[in-house]
Design an enzyme around this catalytic site. Structure first.
Site, PDB file in Angstrom:
ATOM      1  N   TYR A 161       0.928  -1.176  -0.014  1.00  0.00           N
ATOM      2  CA  TYR A 161      -0.046   0.067   0.051  1.00  0.00           C
ATOM      3  C   TYR A 161       1.044   1.115   0.086  1.00  0.00           C
ATOM      4  CZ  TYR A 161      -3.784   3.188   1.100  1.00  0.00           C
ATOM      5  OH  TYR A 161      -4.711   4.293   1.183  1.00  0.00           O
ATOM      6  N   LYS A 165       1.046   4.222  -2.908  1.00  0.00           N
ATOM      7  CA  LYS A 165       0.761   5.666  -2.803  1.00  0.00           C
ATOM      8  C   LYS A 165       2.113   6.328  -3.037  1.00  0.00           C
ATOM      9  CE  LYS A 165      -3.474   4.727  -2.057  1.00  0.00           C
ATOM     10  NZ  LYS A 165      -4.645   5.196  -3.347  1.00  0.00           N
TER      11      LYS A 165
HETATM   12  N1  NAD Z   1     -10.204   5.478   4.089  1.00  0.00           N
HETATM   13  C1  NAD Z   1      -8.995   5.820   4.676  1.00  0.00           C
HETATM   14  O1  NAD Z   1      -8.552   5.784   5.624  1.00  0.00           O
HETATM   15  C2  NAD Z   1      -8.028   6.290   3.548  1.00  0.00           C
HETATM   16  C3  NAD Z   1      -6.867   6.758   3.824  1.00  0.00           C
HETATM   17  C4  NAD Z   1      -5.797   7.439   3.096  1.00  0.00           C
HETATM   18  C5  NAD Z   1      -6.135   7.118   1.533  1.00  0.00           C
HETATM   19  N2  NAD Z   1      -7.369   6.628   1.241  1.00  0.00           N
HETATM   20  C6  NAD Z   1      -7.607   6.325  -0.136  1.00  0.00           C
HETATM   21  O2  NAD Z   1      -8.640   7.062  -0.681  1.00  0.00           O
HETATM   22  C7  NAD Z   1      -9.138   6.218  -1.549  1.00  0.00           C
HETATM   23  C8  NAD Z   1     -10.626   5.914  -1.491  1.00  0.00           C
HETATM   24  O3  NAD Z   1     -10.555   5.189  -0.123  1.00  0.00           O
HETATM   25  P1  NAD Z   1     -11.980   4.677   0.503  1.00  0.00           P
HETATM   26  O4  NAD Z   1     -11.770   4.697   2.137  1.00  0.00           O
HETATM   27  O5  NAD Z   1     -13.182   5.548  -0.126  1.00  0.00           O
HETATM   28  O6  NAD Z   1     -11.972   3.281  -0.138  1.00  0.00           O
HETATM   29  P2  NAD Z   1     -13.384   2.100  -0.110  1.00  0.00           P
HETATM   30  O7  NAD Z   1     -12.739   0.889  -0.222  1.00  0.00           O
HETATM   31  O8  NAD Z   1     -14.466   2.653   0.693  1.00  0.00           O
HETATM   32  O9  NAD Z   1     -13.826   2.541  -1.620  1.00  0.00           O
HETATM   33  C9  NAD Z   1     -12.859   2.190  -2.809  1.00  0.00           C
HETATM   34  C10 NAD Z   1     -13.843   2.102  -4.075  1.00  0.00           C
HETATM   35  O10 NAD Z   1     -12.956   1.632  -4.874  1.00  0.00           O
HETATM   36  C11 NAD Z   1     -13.710   0.692  -5.739  1.00  0.00           C
HETATM   37  N3  NAD Z   1     -12.682  -0.267  -6.293  1.00  0.00           N
HETATM   38  C12 NAD Z   1     -11.906  -1.069  -5.846  1.00  0.00           C
HETATM   39  N4  NAD Z   1     -11.211  -1.878  -6.828  1.00  0.00           N
HETATM   40  C13 NAD Z   1     -11.440  -1.326  -8.140  1.00  0.00           C
HETATM   41  C14 NAD Z   1     -11.212  -1.509  -9.515  1.00  0.00           C
HETATM   42  N5  NAD Z   1     -10.374  -2.349  -9.529  1.00  0.00           N
HETATM   43  N6  NAD Z   1     -11.878  -0.847 -10.310  1.00  0.00           N
HETATM   44  C15 NAD Z   1     -12.476   0.206  -9.938  1.00  0.00           C
HETATM   45  N7  NAD Z   1     -13.138   0.536  -8.551  1.00  0.00           N
HETATM   46  C16 NAD Z   1     -12.407  -0.164  -7.852  1.00  0.00           C
HETATM   47  C17 NAD Z   1     -14.342   0.106  -4.633  1.00  0.00           C
HETATM   48  O11 NAD Z   1     -15.583  -0.791  -5.383  1.00  0.00           O
HETATM   49  C18 NAD Z   1     -15.128   0.922  -3.983  1.00  0.00           C
HETATM   50  O12 NAD Z   1     -16.246   1.635  -4.455  1.00  0.00           O
HETATM   51  C19 NAD Z   1      -8.340   5.227  -2.009  1.00  0.00           C
HETATM   52  O13 NAD Z   1      -7.301   5.432  -3.062  1.00  0.00           O
HETATM   53  C20 NAD Z   1      -7.429   4.956  -0.521  1.00  0.00           C
HETATM   54  O14 NAD Z   1      -6.408   4.279  -0.797  1.00  0.00           O
HETATM   55  C21 NAD Z   1      -8.216   6.131   2.235  1.00  0.00           C
END
Ligand code: NAD
Length: 258
Positions: A161, A165
């Protein structure tokens, strides 16, 4: 600086990957509130379609459907569909990411490593590869890649991860240089722990995610909210950030200040 819902994205068209849930969904809602037309692309195609239908019912210009960012053809289909629906594209949001089981490099399965790179990093490559020609045609635009505070700091058991990133931050810098002359700005948005299904599934419940990750690891004492990340995405998408490119917008409640 103008406020939420002030129409900062009127006449702009965007595509958002990972749009059906969490931060991506909040970005879609915020973009639509600012007047943008938005294509919702997600592996959960039915959820993306349902979100689009719900926002259309409320007056938004929103379409969406299935897209697997691991597949260059699938991303090309989504980009083509967005261009057909909206007449062009001005904003790309590479937001989809997969969940990788916690493990050291020694223990992480090779398939999990490959999956993390395929979704988190190559998926963004696909989106930019197929989307940039349309931004050029529009005379410029904004590309936003959802990175993470984990692009800046390491955390145990998260080699894949953190690597993906960190890679996005570098990718944004290079694309910012490559496409500045095209009027295209490229930035990363780096959330800290944010209250979405991603964390809830990792910690077993929203309450545990809040107490074991939000409260303990973030100096502001809580998880971020998806809407707080979406406000950052609107800033990066619109003219409020007109002199910002190749940069990382860190919204992590102080996580990485320690
Ligand atoms: N939630 C956190 O704490 C956090 C922290 C830092 C960064 N992020 C980043 O923010 C972004 C969104 O995270 P989130 O927490 O909303 O995640 P989440 O898991 O709630 O949502 C992710 C979405 O991506 C979709 N997805 C997964 N694989 C896919 C693919 N192969 N093709 C198309 N869609 C796909 C899923 O269906 C889902 O709707 C991500 O890039 C994550 O790394 C999240």
């Amino acid at each position: 600086m103008s406020g939420a819902g002030a129409g900062r994205l009127v006449d702009k068209a965007a595509i958002v990957t990972g749009a059906a849930r969490g931060i991506g969904k909040a970005i879609v809602e915020a973009f639509v509130a600012e007047g943008a037309a938005v294509w919702c692309a997600d592996l959960h195609g039915a959820e993306a379609e349902a979100l689009a239908a719900q926002l259309r019912d409320a007056g938004g210009k929103v379409e969406g459907g299935y897209c697997d960012v691991r597949s260059t053809d699938s991303v090309l289909d989504a980009v083509d569909a967005a261009v057909e629906a909206f007449g062009g594209l001005d904003i790309l949001v590479g937001n989809a990411a997969t969940l990788t089981p916690p493990a050291t490099v020694e223990d992480l399965g090779e398939a999990d490593w490959v999956q993390a790179l395929a979704v988190n990093l190559t998926g963004v490559f696909h989106l930019c590869k197929h989307g940039i020609p349309h931004l050029k045609r529009a005379g410029g635009g904004s590309i936003i890649l959802t990175a993470s505070q984990m692009a800046r700091v390491g955390t145990p058991g998260s080699a894949a991860y953190c690597t993906t990133k960190g890679g996005l931050v570098q990718l944004a810098k290079v694309m910012a240089l490559d496409h500045a002359a095209d009027g295209i700005r490229v930035n990363t948005l780096s959330p800290g722990g944010t209250a979405t299904d991603r964390l809830f599934s990792r910690y077993g419940s929203p309450e545990r995610a809040e107490s074991e990750w939000g409260k303990t690891m973030h100096p502001l004492g809580r998880l971020g909210r998806p809407e707080e990340m979406a406000r950052g995405a609107v800033f990066l998408a619109c003219e409020d950030s007109s002199f910002m490119t190749g940069a990382d917008l860190l919204l992590d409640g102080g996580y990485s200040a320690r």
